[in-house]
Write a protein that holds these residues in place. Structure first.
Motif, PDB file in Angstrom:
ATOM      1  N   GLN A 112      -3.565   3.574  -1.036  1.00  0.00           N
ATOM      2  CA  GLN A 112      -4.107   2.718   0.015  1.00  0.00           C
ATOM      3  C   GLN A 112      -3.147   1.548   0.211  1.00  0.00           C
ATOM      4  O   GLN A 112      -2.577   1.032  -0.752  1.00  0.00           O
ATOM      5  CB  GLN A 112      -5.490   2.186  -0.353  1.00  0.00           C
ATOM      6  CG  GLN A 112      -6.590   3.224  -0.414  1.00  0.00           C
ATOM      7  CD  GLN A 112      -7.060   3.673   0.965  1.00  0.00           C
ATOM      8  OE1 GLN A 112      -6.433   3.396   1.985  1.00  0.00           O
ATOM      9  NE2 GLN A 112      -8.186   4.361   1.015  1.00  0.00           N
ATOM     10  N   THR A 113      -2.989   1.147   1.477  1.00  0.00           N
ATOM     11  CA  THR A 113      -2.128   0.020   1.803  1.00  0.00           C
ATOM     12  C   THR A 113      -2.939  -1.075   2.468  1.00  0.00           C
ATOM     13  O   THR A 113      -3.694  -0.812   3.403  1.00  0.00           O
ATOM     14  CB  THR A 113      -0.974   0.458   2.744  1.00  0.00           C
ATOM     15  OG1 THR A 113      -0.144   1.410   2.058  1.00  0.00           O
ATOM     16  CG2 THR A 113      -0.124  -0.730   3.143  1.00  0.00           C
ATOM     17  N   TYR A 114      -2.757  -2.283   1.994  1.00  0.00           N
ATOM     18  CA  TYR A 114      -3.434  -3.461   2.541  1.00  0.00           C
ATOM     19  C   TYR A 114      -2.414  -4.533   2.883  1.00  0.00           C
ATOM     20  O   TYR A 114      -1.370  -4.652   2.231  1.00  0.00           O
ATOM     21  CB  TYR A 114      -4.422  -4.037   1.527  1.00  0.00           C
ATOM     22  CG  TYR A 114      -5.775  -3.383   1.522  1.00  0.00           C
ATOM     23  CD1 TYR A 114      -6.909  -4.053   1.981  1.00  0.00           C
ATOM     24  CD2 TYR A 114      -5.942  -2.085   1.050  1.00  0.00           C
ATOM     25  CE1 TYR A 114      -8.168  -3.451   1.973  1.00  0.00           C
ATOM     26  CE2 TYR A 114      -7.196  -1.484   1.034  1.00  0.00           C
ATOM     27  CZ  TYR A 114      -8.299  -2.172   1.497  1.00  0.00           C
ATOM     28  OH  TYR A 114      -9.547  -1.580   1.487  1.00  0.00           O
ATOM     29  N   MET A 115      -2.709  -5.312   3.907  1.00  0.00           N
ATOM     30  CA  MET A 115      -1.916  -6.488   4.230  1.00  0.00           C
ATOM     31  C   MET A 115      -2.384  -7.653   3.352  1.00  0.00           C
ATOM     32  O   MET A 115      -3.577  -7.959   3.300  1.00  0.00           O
ATOM     33  CB  MET A 115      -2.076  -6.861   5.703  1.00  0.00           C
ATOM     34  CG  MET A 115      -1.349  -5.935   6.664  1.00  0.00           C
ATOM     35  SD  MET A 115       0.445  -6.107   6.552  1.00  0.00           S
ATOM     36  CE  MET A 115       0.918  -5.476   8.171  1.00  0.00           C
ATOM     37  N   LEU A 116      -1.435  -8.305   2.696  1.00  0.00           N
ATOM     38  CA  LEU A 116      -1.718  -9.474   1.876  1.00  0.00           C
ATOM     39  C   LEU A 116      -0.800 -10.616   2.291  1.00  0.00           C
ATOM     40  O   LEU A 116       0.275 -10.378   2.850  1.00  0.00           O
ATOM     41  CB  LEU A 116      -1.496  -9.151   0.397  1.00  0.00           C
ATOM     42  CG  LEU A 116      -2.339  -8.023  -0.212  1.00  0.00           C
ATOM     43  CD1 LEU A 116      -1.938  -7.816  -1.671  1.00  0.00           C
ATOM     44  CD2 LEU A 116      -3.817  -8.315  -0.091  1.00  0.00           C
ATOM     45  N   PRO A 117      -1.185 -11.858   2.027  1.00  0.00           N
ATOM     46  CA  PRO A 117      -0.321 -12.975   2.400  1.00  0.00           C
ATOM     47  C   PRO A 117       1.027 -12.917   1.692  1.00  0.00           C
ATOM     48  O   PRO A 117       1.110 -12.552   0.513  1.00  0.00           O
ATOM     49  CB  PRO A 117      -1.128 -14.200   1.935  1.00  0.00           C
ATOM     50  CG  PRO A 117      -2.544 -13.741   1.912  1.00  0.00           C
ATOM     51  CD  PRO A 117      -2.488 -12.309   1.482  1.00  0.00           C
ATOM     52  N   LYS A 118       2.061 -13.256   2.414  1.00  0.00           N
ATOM     53  CA  LYS A 118       3.391 -13.356   1.825  1.00  0.00           C
ATOM     54  C   LYS A 118       3.357 -14.391   0.694  1.00  0.00           C
ATOM     55  O   LYS A 118       2.761 -15.447   0.832  1.00  0.00           O
ATOM     56  CB  LYS A 118       4.388 -13.781   2.897  1.00  0.00           C
ATOM     57  CG  LYS A 118       5.829 -13.863   2.437  1.00  0.00           C
ATOM     58  CD  LYS A 118       6.722 -14.279   3.585  1.00  0.00           C
ATOM     59  CE  LYS A 118       8.175 -14.397   3.144  1.00  0.00           C
ATOM     60  NZ  LYS A 118       9.041 -14.832   4.280  1.00  0.00           N
ATOM     61  N   THR A 160       0.952  -1.517  -1.385  1.00  0.00           N
ATOM     62  CA  THR A 160       0.444  -0.158  -1.551  1.00  0.00           C
ATOM     63  C   THR A 160       0.087   0.082  -3.006  1.00  0.00           C
ATOM     64  O   THR A 160       0.870  -0.239  -3.907  1.00  0.00           O
ATOM     65  CB  THR A 160       1.489   0.882  -1.108  1.00  0.00           C
ATOM     66  OG1 THR A 160       1.793   0.680   0.282  1.00  0.00           O
ATOM     67  CG2 THR A 160       0.975   2.301  -1.310  1.00  0.00           C
ATOM     68  N   ALA A 161      -1.090   0.643  -3.235  1.00  0.00           N
ATOM     69  CA  ALA A 161      -1.546   0.970  -4.588  1.00  0.00           C
ATOM     70  C   ALA A 161      -1.611   2.476  -4.758  1.00  0.00           C
ATOM     71  O   ALA A 161      -2.137   3.182  -3.895  1.00  0.00           O
ATOM     72  CB  ALA A 161      -2.916   0.354  -4.853  1.00  0.00           C
ATOM     73  N   TRP A 162      -1.066   2.961  -5.869  1.00  0.00           N
ATOM     74  CA  TRP A 162      -1.139   4.368  -6.237  1.00  0.00           C
ATOM     75  C   TRP A 162      -2.312   4.525  -7.199  1.00  0.00           C
ATOM     76  O   TRP A 162      -2.298   3.977  -8.312  1.00  0.00           O
ATOM     77  CB  TRP A 162       0.138   4.822  -6.935  1.00  0.00           C
ATOM     78  CG  TRP A 162       1.278   5.195  -6.053  1.00  0.00           C
ATOM     79  CD1 TRP A 162       1.768   6.453  -5.846  1.00  0.00           C
ATOM     80  CD2 TRP A 162       2.117   4.317  -5.278  1.00  0.00           C
ATOM     81  NE1 TRP A 162       2.848   6.421  -4.991  1.00  0.00           N
ATOM     82  CE2 TRP A 162       3.080   5.111  -4.626  1.00  0.00           C
ATOM     83  CE3 TRP A 162       2.141   2.938  -5.066  1.00  0.00           C
ATOM     84  CZ2 TRP A 162       4.044   4.571  -3.782  1.00  0.00           C
ATOM     85  CZ3 TRP A 162       3.101   2.396  -4.232  1.00  0.00           C
ATOM     86  CH2 TRP A 162       4.033   3.210  -3.599  1.00  0.00           C
ATOM     87  N   VAL A 163      -3.346   5.259  -6.788  1.00  0.00           N
ATOM     88  CA  VAL A 163      -4.539   5.435  -7.624  1.00  0.00           C
ATOM     89  C   VAL A 163      -4.744   6.926  -7.883  1.00  0.00           C
ATOM     90  O   VAL A 163      -4.857   7.722  -6.950  1.00  0.00           O
ATOM     91  CB  VAL A 163      -5.786   4.825  -6.959  1.00  0.00           C
ATOM     92  CG1 VAL A 163      -6.993   4.955  -7.881  1.00  0.00           C
ATOM     93  CG2 VAL A 163      -5.553   3.352  -6.614  1.00  0.00           C
TER      94      VAL A 163
END
Length: 209
Positions: free
Chosen positions: A176-182, A112-115
């Motif tokens: 915004q939240t994105y799925m990223l590889p572990k 999750t990014a805080w913008v």
């Protein structure tokens, strides 16, 4: 800086919608911006940052450093000052609780990014600002998969439904939240206003920070 606490992610709220194909996380074709970032990232952590706060066409930013761009809202063309403040990565177990089928989150974590966006002029955004939709997250130079509705309840994040009559001088934080590889080592927060599609602002966050 990248936060290590995992309790921030929403685990009991309604399941989020995975908007982009999860295969995007494993796409071997990097964007030109990501490739440029990788080259300047080699051996020295984050890339060199432009001295100006808002170079034409975007550019690399330090966490907390602002950039300025225009974006067309329904209310008009608004000039925004934009800054990625922080990124939080959860665990694979938490990610599985954010999607309807836990198998979709295998080998992935939610980032999750805080913008923070500040209206610098051009009009009043009456309702439902779209500027936050331009935020994208990349993991180790590759695009992640958007989770719609996964960040609104995180501390400090605002739901765009609640943002009305956004006047010049006022700021709102849209996450915004994105799925990223572990195991992702470097997270990039991208944002592009009008005319910046080829070279967005890019903020780098490292798991070592």
């Amino acid at each position: 800086m990248l936060h290590t606490k995992t309790t921030w992610l929403r685990v009991t709220a309604p399941v989020a919608v995975l908007a982009l194909s999860l295969t995007a996380c494993g796409d071997k074709k990097d964007t030109s911006a990501a490739q440029d970032g990788k080259k300047s990232n080699a051996g020295a952590g984050a890339p060199k940052t432009d001295k100006t706060s808002d170079p034409a066409g975007g550019g690399a930013r330090k966490p907390g450093q602002t950039g300025t761009g225009r974006f067309k809202e329904e209310s008009g063309n608004i000039t925004y000052e934009v800054v990625a403040q922080k990124v939080h990565m959860g665990t694979e177990a938490e990610a599985k609780k954010l999607v309807s089928d836990p198998k979709d989150a295998k080998g992935l974590v939610a980032a999750t990014a805080w913008v923070k966006f500040t209206n610098k002029g051009g009009g009043v955004v009456k309702e439902l600002p779209k500027v936050g939709n331009e935020t994208e997250l990349y993991g180790d130079g590759r695009p992640g998969a958007l989770l719609i509705g996964a960040a609104e309840d995180d501390p400090g994040c605002e739901d765009t439904i609640d943002i009305e009559n956004w006047k010049a001088g006022q700021s709102h934080t849209i996450c915004q939240t994105y799925m990223l590889p572990k195991g992702t080592k470097s997270v990039e927060v991208h944002w592009a206003g009008e005319g910046q599609s080829a070279s967005p602002f890019i903020w780098w966050f490292s798991s070592a920070d």
